[in-house]
Design an enzyme around this catalytic site. Structure first.
Site, PDB file in Angstrom:
ATOM      1  N   CYS A   9       0.876  -1.180   0.000  1.00  0.00           N
ATOM      2  CA  CYS A   9       0.000   0.000   0.000  1.00  0.00           C
ATOM      3  C   CYS A   9       0.912   1.229   0.000  1.00  0.00           C
ATOM      4  O   CYS A   9       2.066   1.143  -0.404  1.00  0.00           O
ATOM      5  CB  CYS A   9      -0.982  -0.025   1.166  1.00  0.00           C
ATOM      6  SG  CYS A   9      -0.263   0.224   2.807  1.00  0.00           S
ATOM      7  N   ASN A  12       2.586   1.523   4.283  1.00  0.00           N
ATOM      8  CA  ASN A  12       2.804   0.253   4.974  1.00  0.00           C
ATOM      9  C   ASN A  12       2.466   0.332   6.462  1.00  0.00           C
ATOM     10  O   ASN A  12       3.124  -0.270   7.300  1.00  0.00           O
ATOM     11  CB  ASN A  12       4.251  -0.237   4.755  1.00  0.00           C
ATOM     12  CG  ASN A  12       4.483  -1.675   5.162  1.00  0.00           C
ATOM     13  OD1 ASN A  12       5.535  -2.005   5.691  1.00  0.00           O
ATOM     14  ND2 ASN A  12       3.536  -2.552   4.918  1.00  0.00           N
ATOM     15  N   CYS A  14      -1.318   0.740   7.238  1.00  0.00           N
ATOM     16  CA  CYS A  14      -2.759   0.449   7.347  1.00  0.00           C
ATOM     17  C   CYS A  14      -3.134  -0.804   6.562  1.00  0.00           C
ATOM     18  O   CYS A  14      -3.267  -1.883   7.120  1.00  0.00           O
ATOM     19  CB  CYS A  14      -3.598   1.628   6.858  1.00  0.00           C
ATOM     20  SG  CYS A  14      -3.420   3.138   7.837  1.00  0.00           S
ATOM     21  N   ARG A  15      -3.320  -0.652   5.257  1.00  0.00           N
ATOM     22  CA  ARG A  15      -3.865  -1.734   4.443  1.00  0.00           C
ATOM     23  C   ARG A  15      -2.928  -2.914   4.253  1.00  0.00           C
ATOM     24  O   ARG A  15      -3.331  -4.071   4.418  1.00  0.00           O
ATOM     25  CB  ARG A  15      -4.302  -1.184   3.073  1.00  0.00           C
ATOM     26  CG  ARG A  15      -5.470  -0.232   3.173  1.00  0.00           C
ATOM     27  CD  ARG A  15      -5.749   0.443   1.861  1.00  0.00           C
ATOM     28  NE  ARG A  15      -4.746   1.475   1.601  1.00  0.00           N
ATOM     29  CZ  ARG A  15      -4.701   2.225   0.513  1.00  0.00           C
ATOM     30  NH1 ARG A  15      -5.595   2.033  -0.450  1.00  0.00           N
ATOM     31  NH2 ARG A  15      -3.790   3.151   0.362  1.00  0.00           N
ATOM     32  N   SER A  16      -1.677  -2.649   3.875  1.00  0.00           N
ATOM     33  CA  SER A  16      -0.796  -3.793   3.579  1.00  0.00           C
ATOM     34  C   SER A  16      -0.419  -4.603   4.819  1.00  0.00           C
ATOM     35  O   SER A  16      -0.397  -5.837   4.736  1.00  0.00           O
ATOM     36  CB  SER A  16       0.438  -3.360   2.781  1.00  0.00           C
ATOM     37  OG  SER A  16       1.205  -2.399   3.461  1.00  0.00           O
ATOM     38  N   ASP A 127      -8.239   3.584   1.251  1.00  0.00           N
ATOM     39  CA  ASP A 127      -7.327   3.898   2.352  1.00  0.00           C
ATOM     40  C   ASP A 127      -8.140   4.378   3.554  1.00  0.00           C
ATOM     41  O   ASP A 127      -8.818   5.401   3.480  1.00  0.00           O
ATOM     42  CB  ASP A 127      -6.354   4.987   1.909  1.00  0.00           C
ATOM     43  CG  ASP A 127      -5.223   5.215   2.892  1.00  0.00           C
ATOM     44  OD1 ASP A 127      -5.264   4.664   4.010  1.00  0.00           O
ATOM     45  OD2 ASP A 127      -4.283   5.950   2.537  1.00  0.00           O
TER      46      ASP A 127
END
Length: 163
Positions: A9, A12, A14-16, A127
């Site tokens: 993401c 690095n 939140c999402r990933s 996001d």
């Protein structure tokens, strides 16, 4: 032979890392740990060395996932050792494909939601950074939904390598 997957993401945090944690748990549940290596990174290095966003940590812990993480930036040299690079949105997909040293490396980059048949043409995991707890929970739901299809695809590849 180890099959290597990296989720990417922006920062690095939140999402990933969320996708990394969820997918690692799925790999273990499927009995593929030791055969599949899972990690994550960001397209930018703003948060290198930091832990995951506290809201990511909270939602992961609430759902019994591991929340340990240290942010890092994706390095194009990693393409040589990776089998699959999973982008969390279309912007990451484009950025990663531009970074790919070869066309073969660019083909390793896929969108996470492309593995979710219910994604209905919406390719991106939004996001949650500027949102609240509900945005992080929605992000986790999308990651979990796509992880089922991703696991099936990775299992097929791993079993193909073993044959």
């Amino acid at each position: 032979m180890t099959y290597r997957v990296c989720f990417v993401c922006t920062g690095n945090i939140c999402r990933s890392p969320m996708a990394e944690s969820v997918f690692r748990a799925r790999v273990v549940q499927a009995g593929l740990d030791g055969l599949v290596e899972v990690d994550s990174a960001g397209t930018d290095g703003w948060h290198e060395g930091e832990g995951a966003d506290p809201r990511t940590v909270t939602v992961l812990r609430e759902h019994d996932y591991d929340a340990g993480h240290t942010a890092r930036r994706f390095d194009p040299s990693w393409f040589a050792r990776l089998d699959l690079v999973i982008a969390l949105d279309s912007g990451h997909l484009r950025a990663l494909r531009r970074l790919a040293p070869t066309e073969r490396d660019a083909e390793k980059v896929r969108l996470l939601r492309s593995y979710d048949p219910a994604a209905d043409g919406d390719p991106d995991v939004p996001d949650p950074y500027y949102g609240g707890a509900e945005d992080f929970a929605a992000c986790l739901e999308m990651v979990e939904a796509a992880s089922t299809g991703l696991l099936a695809a990775v299992r097929e590849q791993v079993e193909g390598h073993a044959a």
